[in-house]
Design a protein around this motif. Structure first.
Motif, mmCIF file in Angstrom:
data_model
loop_
_atom_site.group_PDB
_atom_site.id
_atom_site.type_symbol
_atom_site.label_atom_id
_atom_site.label_comp_id
_atom_site.label_asym_id
_atom_site.label_seq_id
_atom_site.Cartn_x
_atom_site.Cartn_y
_atom_site.Cartn_z
ATOM 1 N N LEU A 198 -14.606 -8.694 -23.603
ATOM 2 C CA LEU A 198 -13.250 -8.847 -24.521
ATOM 3 C C LEU A 198 -12.966 -7.547 -25.116
ATOM 4 O O LEU A 198 -11.670 -7.362 -25.515
ATOM 5 N N GLY A 199 -13.735 -6.698 -25.571
ATOM 6 C CA GLY A 199 -13.327 -5.456 -26.188
ATOM 7 C C GLY A 199 -12.685 -4.516 -25.362
ATOM 8 O O GLY A 199 -11.712 -3.697 -25.712
ATOM 9 N N GLY A 200 -12.941 -4.683 -24.109
ATOM 10 C CA GLY A 200 -12.201 -3.734 -22.958
ATOM 11 C C GLY A 200 -13.200 -2.473 -22.506
ATOM 12 O O GLY A 200 -13.802 -1.964 -23.458
ATOM 13 N N ALA A 201 -13.081 -2.102 -21.476
ATOM 14 C CA ALA A 201 -13.866 -1.181 -20.951
ATOM 15 C C ALA A 201 -13.443 0.044 -21.424
ATOM 16 O O ALA A 201 -12.499 0.537 -21.428
ATOM 17 N N VAL B 107 -11.748 -15.794 -17.832
ATOM 18 C CA VAL B 107 -10.552 -16.267 -17.395
ATOM 19 C C VAL B 107 -9.457 -16.010 -18.270
ATOM 20 O O VAL B 107 -8.419 -15.858 -17.508
ATOM 21 N N PHE B 108 -9.356 -16.117 -19.713
ATOM 22 C CA PHE B 108 -8.187 -15.795 -20.314
ATOM 23 C C PHE B 108 -7.980 -14.294 -20.639
ATOM 24 O O PHE B 108 -6.903 -13.812 -20.793
ATOM 25 N N ARG B 109 -8.873 -13.304 -20.829
ATOM 26 C CA ARG B 109 -8.682 -12.101 -21.264
ATOM 27 C C ARG B 109 -9.342 -11.027 -20.300
ATOM 28 O O ARG B 109 -10.478 -10.303 -20.871
ATOM 29 N N PRO B 110 -9.504 -11.221 -19.013
ATOM 30 C CA PRO B 110 -10.363 -10.280 -18.393
ATOM 31 C C PRO B 110 -10.181 -8.785 -18.282
ATOM 32 O O PRO B 110 -11.240 -8.118 -18.324
ATOM 33 N N ALA B 111 -9.136 -8.391 -18.952
ATOM 34 C CA ALA B 111 -9.014 -6.869 -18.965
ATOM 35 C C ALA B 111 -9.111 -6.551 -20.497
ATOM 36 O O ALA B 111 -9.060 -5.258 -21.012
ATOM 37 N N GLY B 112 -9.692 -7.453 -21.432
ATOM 38 C CA GLY B 112 -10.181 -7.233 -22.832
ATOM 39 C C GLY B 112 -8.803 -7.271 -23.556
ATOM 40 O O GLY B 112 -7.694 -7.489 -23.367
ATOM 41 N N MET B 113 -9.134 -6.866 -24.910
ATOM 42 C CA MET B 113 -7.932 -6.943 -25.946
ATOM 43 C C MET B 113 -6.814 -5.588 -25.941
ATOM 44 O O MET B 113 -7.405 -4.790 -25.567
ATOM 45 N N VAL C 286 -16.732 -3.141 -30.712
ATOM 46 C CA VAL C 286 -17.159 -3.800 -31.988
ATOM 47 C C VAL C 286 -16.288 -5.104 -32.240
ATOM 48 O O VAL C 286 -16.911 -5.796 -32.684
ATOM 49 N N ALA C 287 -15.123 -4.825 -31.930
ATOM 50 C CA ALA C 287 -14.168 -6.072 -32.276
ATOM 51 C C ALA C 287 -14.712 -7.294 -31.572
ATOM 52 O O ALA C 287 -14.629 -8.318 -31.870
ATOM 53 N N GLY C 288 -14.930 -6.948 -30.254
ATOM 54 C CA GLY C 288 -15.332 -8.157 -29.277
ATOM 55 C C GLY C 288 -16.685 -8.757 -29.639
ATOM 56 O O GLY C 288 -17.009 -9.855 -29.564
ATOM 57 N N ALA C 289 -17.658 -7.917 -30.063
ATOM 58 C CA ALA C 289 -19.020 -8.254 -30.718
ATOM 59 C C ALA C 289 -18.888 -9.128 -31.777
ATOM 60 O O ALA C 289 -19.396 -10.084 -32.134
ATOM 61 N N LEU C 290 -17.709 -8.565 -32.762
ATOM 62 C CA LEU C 290 -17.650 -9.462 -34.063
ATOM 63 C C LEU C 290 -17.137 -10.917 -33.664
ATOM 64 O O LEU C 290 -17.497 -11.859 -34.259
ATOM 65 N N ILE C 291 -16.075 -10.890 -32.749
ATOM 66 C CA ILE C 291 -15.337 -11.983 -32.573
ATOM 67 C C ILE C 291 -16.422 -13.121 -31.691
ATOM 68 O O ILE C 291 -16.542 -14.344 -32.231
ATOM 69 N N ILE C 292 -17.019 -12.471 -30.760
ATOM 70 C CA ILE C 292 -18.077 -13.359 -30.132
ATOM 71 C C ILE C 292 -19.157 -13.775 -31.073
ATOM 72 O O ILE C 292 -19.521 -15.093 -30.970
ATOM 73 N N GLY C 293 -19.665 -12.948 -31.922
ATOM 74 C CA GLY C 293 -20.920 -13.213 -32.738
ATOM 75 C C GLY C 293 -20.297 -14.277 -33.770
ATOM 76 O O GLY C 293 -21.202 -15.227 -34.014
ATOM 77 N N VAL C 294 -19.410 -14.179 -34.331
ATOM 78 C CA VAL C 294 -18.979 -15.104 -35.520
ATOM 79 C C VAL C 294 -18.731 -16.526 -34.665
ATOM 80 O O VAL C 294 -19.169 -17.544 -35.152
ATOM 81 N N CYS D 252 -20.080 -20.064 -22.381
ATOM 82 C CA CYS D 252 -18.554 -20.450 -22.348
ATOM 83 C C CYS D 252 -17.789 -19.424 -22.753
ATOM 84 O O CYS D 252 -16.614 -19.341 -22.218
ATOM 85 N N ALA D 253 -18.167 -18.861 -23.851
ATOM 86 C CA ALA D 253 -17.493 -17.593 -24.365
ATOM 87 C C ALA D 253 -17.286 -16.662 -23.273
ATOM 88 O O ALA D 253 -16.158 -16.025 -23.139
ATOM 89 N N LEU D 254 -18.183 -16.183 -22.631
ATOM 90 C CA LEU D 254 -18.193 -15.461 -21.375
ATOM 91 C C LEU D 254 -17.328 -15.754 -20.544
ATOM 92 O O LEU D 254 -16.342 -15.199 -19.878
ATOM 93 N N VAL D 255 -17.142 -17.125 -20.174
ATOM 94 C CA VAL D 255 -16.318 -17.594 -19.163
ATOM 95 C C VAL D 255 -14.819 -17.748 -19.737
ATOM 96 O O VAL D 255 -13.923 -17.390 -18.804
ATOM 97 N N ALA D 256 -14.559 -17.911 -20.884
ATOM 98 C CA ALA D 256 -13.344 -18.042 -21.407
ATOM 99 C C ALA D 256 -12.756 -16.596 -21.389
ATOM 100 O O ALA D 256 -11.503 -16.370 -21.009
ATOM 101 N N VAL D 257 -13.607 -15.691 -21.984
ATOM 102 C CA VAL D 257 -13.140 -14.186 -21.525
ATOM 103 C C VAL D 257 -12.768 -13.833 -20.235
ATOM 104 O O VAL D 257 -11.660 -13.258 -19.910
#
Length: 192
Positions: free
Chosen positions: A141-144, A186-192, A151-159, A179-184
């Motif tokens: 989610l954060g992007g490679a 499918v919907f945001r494979p390149a990250g934020m 950090v932003a991806g970890a906060l979003i997923i964690g919360v 499910c969060a991993l699958v959603a990322v």
């Protein structure tokens, strides 16, 4: 996506080998009562060990960002990530840079293990299995190659996982993480 699957499969294999060798018994890490005391900001419990973990993570993220932005090693890492053949042609020692990056990763893994030990009172060889899916989801989610994105991806997923665990069922946390991993993916494979 292939790298994610290979990493996930390798982690499962390593976890099972470790469990086969040392067993799945629980170990405890004794913490003083001072480390277990906490405050309740916004209805959450924040202990001293949690605060230490947050501060250590912030310091490491800032250090990684500074390393990648302001050092020769950071420029070489970014060059190799963009085009390793071109970097090699400009006399970047790819093997040396790779070794240094792996060494830094190993140090960070050790620090993560210490932080896990001071926040989890008891743990076993299978403790990290539930975290791996969440870590991969946060990194994707954060992007490679983006420390602050991680950090932003970890906060979003964690919360999201914690809120869902409170509203739905805490025992479903690994499923929610998957499910969060699958959603990322499918919907945001390149990250934020």
């Amino acid at each position: 996506f292939v790298i994610v699957l290979v990493t996930f499969a390798f982690a499962v294999i390593v976890d099972n080998v470790i469990t086969g060798v040392i067993g799945a018994q629980e170990y405890s890490f004794p913490l003083s009562m001072a480390m277990r005391r906490g405050i309740h900001p916004f209805g959450f419990l924040l202990t001293v060990s949690d605060a230490i973990t947050i501060l250590a993570a912030a310091a490491l993220i800032i250090a990684v960002d500074a390393l990648l932005r302001f050092t020769k090693l950071g420029r070489e890492v970014r060059a190799i990530a963009d085009d390793s053949l071109l970097a090699r042609g400009h006399e970047v020692k790819v093997a040396r840079v790779s070794t240094v990056v792996w060494a830094i990763s190993g140090v960070f893994g050790g620090v993560a293990g210490i932080m896990l030990a001071i926040t989890q009172v008891s743990f076993s060889s299978t403790t990290t299995q539930s975290y791996f899916v969440l870590l991969v989801a946060a990194a994707l989610l954060g992007g490679a190659g983006k420390p602050y994105g991680a950090v932003a991806g970890a906060l979003i997923i964690g919360v999201a996982v914690q809120v869902a665990a409170i509203w739905i069922n805490p025992e479903l946390t690994p499923l929610i993480g998957f499910c969060a991993l699958v959603a990322v993916i499918v919907f945001r494979p390149a990250g934020m």
